[in-house]
Design a protein around this motif. Structure first.
Motif, PDB file in Angstrom:
ATOM      1  N   GLY A 101       6.918   3.811  12.446  1.00 32.79           N
ATOM      2  CA  GLY A 101       7.614   4.040  11.200  1.00 32.79           C
ATOM      3  C   GLY A 101       8.770   4.994  11.381  1.00 32.79           C
ATOM      4  O   GLY A 101       9.329   5.137  12.475  1.00 32.79           O
TER       5      GLY A 101
ATOM      6  N   GLY B  48      -0.987  -3.904  10.022  1.00 29.55           N
ATOM      7  CA  GLY B  48       0.058  -4.309   9.097  1.00 29.55           C
ATOM      8  C   GLY B  48      -0.007  -3.631   7.751  1.00 29.55           C
ATOM      9  O   GLY B  48       0.799  -3.923   6.861  1.00 29.55           O
ATOM     10  N   ASN B  49      -0.931  -2.690   7.580  1.00 28.98           N
ATOM     11  CA  ASN B  49      -0.995  -1.938   6.327  1.00 28.98           C
ATOM     12  C   ASN B  49       0.118  -0.887   6.323  1.00 28.98           C
ATOM     13  O   ASN B  49       0.277  -0.157   7.302  1.00 28.98           O
ATOM     14  CB  ASN B  49      -2.355  -1.253   6.182  1.00 28.98           C
ATOM     15  CG  ASN B  49      -3.498  -2.239   6.246  1.00 28.98           C
ATOM     16  OD1 ASN B  49      -3.561  -3.191   5.486  1.00 28.98           O
ATOM     17  ND2 ASN B  49      -4.415  -2.035   7.193  1.00 28.98           N
ATOM     18  N   GLU B  50       0.851  -0.803   5.229  1.00 25.82           N
ATOM     19  CA  GLU B  50       1.976   0.120   5.190  1.00 25.82           C
ATOM     20  C   GLU B  50       1.919   1.002   3.949  1.00 25.82           C
ATOM     21  O   GLU B  50       1.287   0.648   2.947  1.00 25.82           O
ATOM     22  CB  GLU B  50       3.294  -0.656   5.216  1.00 25.82           C
ATOM     23  CG  GLU B  50       3.446  -1.669   4.091  1.00 25.82           C
ATOM     24  CD  GLU B  50       4.690  -2.507   4.279  1.00 25.82           C
ATOM     25  OE1 GLU B  50       5.716  -2.141   3.675  1.00 25.82           O
ATOM     26  OE2 GLU B  50       4.627  -3.509   5.015  1.00 25.82           O
TER      27      GLU B  50
ATOM     28  N   GLY C 180       4.315   4.506   1.948  1.00 26.86           N
ATOM     29  CA  GLY C 180       5.377   5.496   1.965  1.00 26.86           C
ATOM     30  C   GLY C 180       4.867   6.807   1.393  1.00 26.86           C
ATOM     31  O   GLY C 180       4.058   6.820   0.453  1.00 26.86           O
TER      32      GLY C 180
ATOM     33  N   PRO D   5      -4.458   1.535   4.157  1.00 29.20           N
ATOM     34  CA  PRO D   5      -3.180   2.036   4.678  1.00 29.20           C
ATOM     35  C   PRO D   5      -3.389   3.325   5.456  1.00 29.20           C
ATOM     36  O   PRO D   5      -4.375   4.040   5.246  1.00 29.20           O
ATOM     37  CB  PRO D   5      -2.361   2.283   3.407  1.00 29.20           C
ATOM     38  CG  PRO D   5      -3.374   2.515   2.340  1.00 29.20           C
ATOM     39  CD  PRO D   5      -4.542   1.639   2.696  1.00 29.20           C
TER      40      PRO D   5
ATOM     41  N   TYR E 186       7.754   6.654   6.074  1.00 25.69           N
ATOM     42  CA  TYR E 186       7.290   5.269   5.962  1.00 25.69           C
ATOM     43  C   TYR E 186       6.484   4.965   7.210  1.00 25.69           C
ATOM     44  O   TYR E 186       6.942   5.207   8.336  1.00 25.69           O
ATOM     45  CB  TYR E 186       8.457   4.292   5.843  1.00 25.69           C
ATOM     46  CG  TYR E 186       8.040   2.855   6.017  1.00 25.69           C
ATOM     47  CD1 TYR E 186       7.394   2.164   4.995  1.00 25.69           C
ATOM     48  CD2 TYR E 186       8.243   2.196   7.227  1.00 25.69           C
ATOM     49  CE1 TYR E 186       6.989   0.849   5.159  1.00 25.69           C
ATOM     50  CE2 TYR E 186       7.848   0.875   7.403  1.00 25.69           C
ATOM     51  CZ  TYR E 186       7.222   0.210   6.364  1.00 25.69           C
ATOM     52  OH  TYR E 186       6.805  -1.093   6.534  1.00 25.69           O
ATOM     53  N   ALA E 187       5.257   4.448   7.044  1.00 28.31           N
ATOM     54  CA  ALA E 187       4.391   4.194   8.204  1.00 28.31           C
ATOM     55  C   ALA E 187       3.650   2.873   8.020  1.00 28.31           C
ATOM     56  O   ALA E 187       3.299   2.488   6.899  1.00 28.31           O
ATOM     57  CB  ALA E 187       3.385   5.330   8.378  1.00 28.31           C
ATOM     58  N   ILE E 188       3.425   2.189   9.126  1.00 28.54           N
ATOM     59  CA  ILE E 188       2.673   0.929   9.133  1.00 28.54           C
ATOM     60  C   ILE E 188       1.709   0.957  10.315  1.00 28.54           C
ATOM     61  O   ILE E 188       2.093   1.351  11.425  1.00 28.54           O
ATOM     62  CB  ILE E 188       3.624  -0.289   9.208  1.00 28.54           C
ATOM     63  CG1 ILE E 188       2.837  -1.596   9.209  1.00 28.54           C
ATOM     64  CG2 ILE E 188       4.546  -0.204  10.419  1.00 28.54           C
ATOM     65  CD1 ILE E 188       3.714  -2.821   9.033  1.00 28.54           C
ATOM     66  N   ASP E 189       0.450   0.596  10.085  1.00 28.49           N
ATOM     67  CA  ASP E 189      -0.535   0.644  11.163  1.00 28.49           C
ATOM     68  C   ASP E 189      -0.586  -0.680  11.909  1.00 28.49           C
ATOM     69  O   ASP E 189       0.147  -1.632  11.593  1.00 28.49           O
ATOM     70  CB  ASP E 189      -1.915   1.048  10.630  1.00 28.49           C
ATOM     71  CG  ASP E 189      -2.496   0.035   9.655  1.00 28.49           C
ATOM     72  OD1 ASP E 189      -2.033  -1.118   9.623  1.00 28.49           O
ATOM     73  OD2 ASP E 189      -3.430   0.400   8.910  1.00 28.49           O
TER      74      ASP E 189
ATOM     75  N   VAL F  77       0.355   4.565  14.281  1.00 30.31           N
ATOM     76  CA  VAL F  77       1.304   3.928  13.380  1.00 30.31           C
ATOM     77  C   VAL F  77       2.671   3.836  14.049  1.00 30.31           C
ATOM     78  O   VAL F  77       2.922   4.451  15.082  1.00 30.31           O
ATOM     79  CB  VAL F  77       1.453   4.713  12.054  1.00 30.31           C
ATOM     80  CG1 VAL F  77       0.149   4.739  11.284  1.00 30.31           C
ATOM     81  CG2 VAL F  77       1.957   6.134  12.311  1.00 30.31           C
TER      82      VAL F  77
END
Length: 306
Positions: free
Chosen positions: A210, A260-262, A264, A174, A254-257, A208
């Motif tokens: 988010g 698709g890894n996320e 908080g 993540p 909240y972040a997602i790379d 990312v």
């Protein structure tokens, strides 16, 4: 001229009858292309004319003759017979490889696809790895592909091609926050949030998307705007209320790379206006950073043993 044409027509008819018992069933495409001596796509009298014109001639590696249809080194009656046995047949031109997307030598993910383009539909297509789907002149190769160096060998009825790629290890980690800073309206970095804080900058270790929301510790949304783009997130006051003295604030992130890894995060700041913990023990190694570079007034109680 008329006599020559009549003689060739007679020869063609004679050879056609003679060749009937010698014609090979299931003749491959390469043999048919050899019989199409003038390479116009059709086996006809013109090909017989070319062979007849070269009768008894020798074909060598240095000076090959198309009229040596069977490749035995001499243009003779056997070449005429073979051409005559395929009179009237059409010959498919060889299918040529055009391009690959992504381009060879580039990087792939293990589940990526490779799209191959040809100038026509490739027959008898095979691949050394991946699953091939052929639609018209396009072949789609689907993974998964093994991480590391990928040497992809594709073959079809008319040729072969070797494509090389590098397949990346799958990203399962993540994203992480590497830094969070508070800034005032002049762009100065503050050691901790104050009533003058107008902006927070959040730095990530990778690109990312988010959101980030500023709350009070009691859960009230402060109403500051936010934007996360690439490796940086920004939370800024704009037209909202300023931070209030004595309140504790948190930023929920909240972040997602891109893989698709996320994840908080909750970033908690000390109460606005609260002085840092004191006293602070300072030694020779930390004197410059703690005392000389401090943005706050510092009272030093000196003590030494001699």
């Amino acid at each position: 001229m008329k006599k020559l044409i009549c003689s060739l027509l007679t020869l063609s008819l004679t050879l056609s009858v003679f060749a009937a018992s010698y014609a090979e069933e299931g003749t491959d495409i390469d043999a048919l292309r050899a019989a199409d001596v003038n390479a116009d796509g059709t086996i006809n009298i013109l090909d017989l004319v070319r062979v007849a014109a070269d009768l008894s001639a020798t074909s060598t590696a240095e000076q090959p003759l198309n009229s040596d249809v069977n490749g035995d080194g001499t243009v003779n009656i056997l070449d005429l017979v073979f051409v005559a046995s395929h009179l009237g047949e059409t010959v498919r031109p060889p299918v040529v490889f055009v391009s690959a997307d992504p381009e060879p030598e580039s990087e792939l993910e293990i589940d990526d696809t490779i799209v191959l383009t040809f100038d026509n539909t490739p027959e008898a297509f095979t691949t050394s790895t991946g699953i091939a789907t052929v639609i018209d002149n396009t072949v789609t190769l689907s993974g998964p592909f093994d991480p590391g160096t990928l040497v992809l060998v594709i073959t079809w009825a008319d040729g072969t091609q070797t494509l090389r790629y590098t397949v990346r290890e799958p990203d399962t980690e993540p994203p992480q926050i590497t830094n969070v800073i508070a800034m005032d309206s002049d762009g100065n970095i503050e050691p901790q949030p104050t009533q003058n804080t107008t902006r927070f900058e959040i730095t990530f270790n990778e690109p990312v998307i988010g959101q980030a929301i500023l709350f009070t510790a009691g859960g009230t949304n402060v109403g500051w705007s936010s934007e996360i783009e690439g490796n940086k997130g920004i939370v800024e006051r704009r037209y909202a209320k300023a931070l209030e003295s004595g309140f504790t604030y948190i930023i929920e992130v909240y972040a997602i790379d891109t893989a698709g890894n996320e994840i908080g995060y909750t970033v908690t700041f000390p109460p606005v206006g609260e002085p840092p913990e004191i006293p602070i023990l300072v030694d020779d190694a930390t004197f410059d950073t703690v005392v000389l570079e401090s943005e706050l007034p510092v009272v030093v109680e000196f003590y030494a043993e001699w």
